[in-house]
Design an enzyme around this catalytic site. Structure first.
Site, PDB file in Angstrom:
ATOM      1  CG  HIS A  28      39.943  42.935  30.713  1.00 41.44           C
ATOM      2  ND1 HIS A  28      39.437  43.922  31.332  1.00 41.44           N
ATOM      3  CD2 HIS A  28      39.143  41.929  30.836  1.00 41.44           C
ATOM      4  CE1 HIS A  28      38.332  43.440  31.874  1.00 41.44           C
ATOM      5  NE2 HIS A  28      38.039  42.302  31.833  1.00 41.44           N
ATOM      6  CE  LYS A  52      26.709  44.111  33.575  1.00 43.15           C
ATOM      7  NZ  LYS A  52      27.556  42.827  33.987  1.00 43.15           N
ATOM      8  NE  ARG A 101      38.668  37.079  37.222  1.00 47.73           N
ATOM      9  CZ  ARG A 101      37.586  38.012  37.531  1.00 47.73           C
ATOM     10  NH1 ARG A 101      37.742  39.186  37.572  1.00 47.73           N
ATOM     11  NH2 ARG A 101      36.519  37.577  37.426  1.00 47.73           N
ATOM     12  CB  SER A 139      35.622  45.956  34.976  1.00 48.46           C
ATOM     13  OG  SER A 139      36.262  45.555  34.042  1.00 48.46           O
TER      14      SER A 139
END
Ligand code: PNS
Length: 170
Positions: A28, A52, A101, A139
């Site tokens: 990030h 969530k 990514r 993460s």
């Protein structure tokens, strides 16, 4: 949007970088650094998700991002609720930044970019690629490694390493 008429020299002032950031990691930060070289102002937008619940509270996430990005100029960190397009409008964002990514990210990112464009065609989604050493970070993986006692120093800024140590009671 009329692409012909908008091709006159335009500059990008504000980029919005949205995400969950639970917690922020070096991938990030890599993207924030790259965005800050493209735009005067980068607003890191931490999405409130009522469905969530994450490991870190919203306040903790915002604080960790602030501390981790204080060496990068022009960065602001804000929490937002509701639609991203509304937040972008409120902040007068010129573009939304997302890190890309791998091919596996592509389908979801493409879906989001097109949905956001159909909700509000006034801004572009820009995909930035982090440097190779950060490309595999997420993460979720960082939290898993931390919870199993693995070394995470290379993957997260120092403040996050310490916060994870406290959260995981290590
Ligand atoms: O880090 P993440 O979890 O991949 O980020 C996803 C995020 C927060 C950018 C996305 O879920 C989002 O934009 N949420 C806000 C709600 C919204 O606007 N949804 C419609 C866009 S597809």
């Amino acid at each position: 949007m009329d692409l012909q008429s908008s091709s006159i020299q335009n500059t990008m002032r504000t980029a919005i970088y949205p995400g969950s950031f639970d917690p922020i990691h070096n991938g990030h930060l890599d993207v924030i650094g790259r965005a800050s070289r493209l735009c005067e102002r980068v607003v890191v937008a931490v999405a409130v998700n009522h469905v969530k619940t994450g490991l870190f509270t919203m306040e903790e996430r915002v604080e960790l991002i602030r501390k981790a990005s204080e060496h990068i100029g022009g960065v602001e960190v804000k929490a937002f609720e509701g639609l991203l397009v509304d937040f972008v409008r409120r902040e007068r964002g010129d573009a939304v930044i997302r890190g890309l990514r791998a091919v596996s990210d592509f389908e979801y990112e493409f879906q989001m970019a097109l949905m956001n464009r159909s909700l509000d065609g006034e801004f572009e989604t820009l995909f930035l690629v982090p440097s190779q050493e950060n490309i595999y970070l997420s993460s979720r993986i960082v939290k898993e490694v931390a919870s199993l006692g693995g070394e995470i120093e290379r993957f997260v800024p120092g403040v996050v390493k310490e916060a994870l140590r406290i959260k995981m009671n290590r």
